[in-house]
Write an enzyme that holds these catalytic residues in place. Sequence first.
Site, PDB file in Angstrom:
ATOM      1  N   PRO A  76      45.307  42.144  -0.596  1.00 40.54           N
ATOM      2  CA  PRO A  76      46.471  41.741  -0.872  1.00 40.54           C
ATOM      3  C   PRO A  76      47.417  42.916  -0.703  1.00 40.54           C
ATOM      4  O   PRO A  76      47.326  44.045  -1.403  1.00 40.54           O
ATOM      5  CB  PRO A  76      46.632  40.963  -1.943  1.00 40.54           C
ATOM      6  CG  PRO A  76      45.370  40.237  -2.126  1.00 40.54           C
ATOM      7  CD  PRO A  76      44.321  41.523  -1.485  1.00 40.54           C
ATOM      8  N   CYS A  77      48.572  42.944  -0.033  1.00 44.29           N
ATOM      9  CA  CYS A  77      49.510  44.001   0.263  1.00 44.29           C
ATOM     10  C   CYS A  77      50.798  43.902  -0.683  1.00 44.29           C
ATOM     11  O   CYS A  77      51.536  44.811  -0.835  1.00 44.29           O
ATOM     12  CB  CYS A  77      49.854  44.409   1.730  1.00 44.29           C
ATOM     13  SG  CYS A  77      50.914  43.066   2.195  1.00 44.29           S
ATOM     14  N   THR A  78      50.635  42.730  -1.462  1.00 41.20           N
ATOM     15  CA  THR A  78      51.930  42.266  -2.207  1.00 41.20           C
ATOM     16  C   THR A  78      52.450  43.229  -3.020  1.00 41.20           C
ATOM     17  O   THR A  78      53.744  43.362  -3.268  1.00 41.20           O
ATOM     18  CB  THR A  78      51.499  40.856  -2.985  1.00 41.20           C
ATOM     19  OG1 THR A  78      50.817  40.130  -2.190  1.00 41.20           O
ATOM     20  CG2 THR A  78      52.653  40.407  -3.597  1.00 41.20           C
TER      21      THR A  78
END
Length: 397
Positions: A76-78
């Site tokens: 995840p790049c969140t």
Amino acid sequence: MSSRFRVAGLFAGIGGIEVGLRRAFGEKLETTLLCESWEPARQVLAAQFPESDLHPDVATLRDLPSGLDLVAAGFPCTDLSQAGRTAGIRGVQSGLVAHLFEIMQLQNKTVGRAPWLLIENVPNMLALDKGEAMAYLVKELGQLGYRWAYRVVDSRFTGVPQRRRRVLLLASKTEDPRPVLFSDDTAGLDEEQLHQDAFGFYWTEGRTGLGWARDATPTFKGGSSVGIPSPPAIWLPTEQAGRKIVVPCVEDGEALQGFERGWTLPADLGRRNGPRWKLVGNAVTTGVAEWLGQSIKAPGDFDLPSVKWERKGAWPTAAWGDGTDVWKVEASEFPRLDPYTHLTELLSLDKAQPLSWRASSGFWSRLRVSNLGRHPGFREDVAEHVPLAPVPDRKTK
């Protein structure tokens, strides 16, 4: 290489890496395991990869199949992206990558043959917190005994009209990743050859950035600065009034990521604001993975200039390392230049909807107090569009 190329995909999303590798390896590819926690994405994976084992949570995954050739992890790049929380590599979502290294450590102890490891994420991780995320990743790779290389690529090199920059980090204990990532290179896309009949931009922005893209859309995202997982808008200056500012249909979004149209239909629950755009926004462009697979199959020669790099601030856009040393590589973001599909050639203009009154009026109000959007005719067309925009989402008290 054996008769089969066996892959496990962690943080698999809707399978963009696996689709691209399947196109590269054909029937030789065997996707043995897919791990994904979000239920809509799992619905897509179950429908599109019925032959693969599907695991729900990387935190509880302990055993990988034996005989793997590659483990892929688009974690995840969140917490790393500019559109996200920018909490960094220790954030709740992006920090899940720690489970990947736990799994690989266990794999090293229990399985004699170590596979390729592919990690994909946003370029902002090279700069956020002075590159702390990349420093963490390469430290973990070093502890595993892996040689690594990475490169920022722009999805437009695969011919899709979406300006999507991503880091591809490839590592191995037994193979050299440099010929895979760096044997192909070009001078980049000639922007002057792009058409001027369509321009993509973020309607969810205004004061800080438009994401302006000529003959392309900006990067699809799972979210935005106003918290909406939405497609970018497209300005069509030659269309009639009321049709100059539109949003593409989700099937166009799938095509802009290199998927077959309708790929995410298994997750369509019939809701107006369903998950399909977020699924598309979080995906890996399939053509990027296809190029990588082709390069793994037949790597060329690594002969690009490289110089030793001492860590200071943001990391370079391409580099490799072995042990504690890092070498910066002079590589473009366009390893090759596949035939380009112009944006208006890909769009289903009959399905593209005019940007709604609520969306366009909100964007116009933000645009007026910024210095953005100065391309000749753009502001005038946005102002013209607002009173002509459809109003079914306009709520009255």
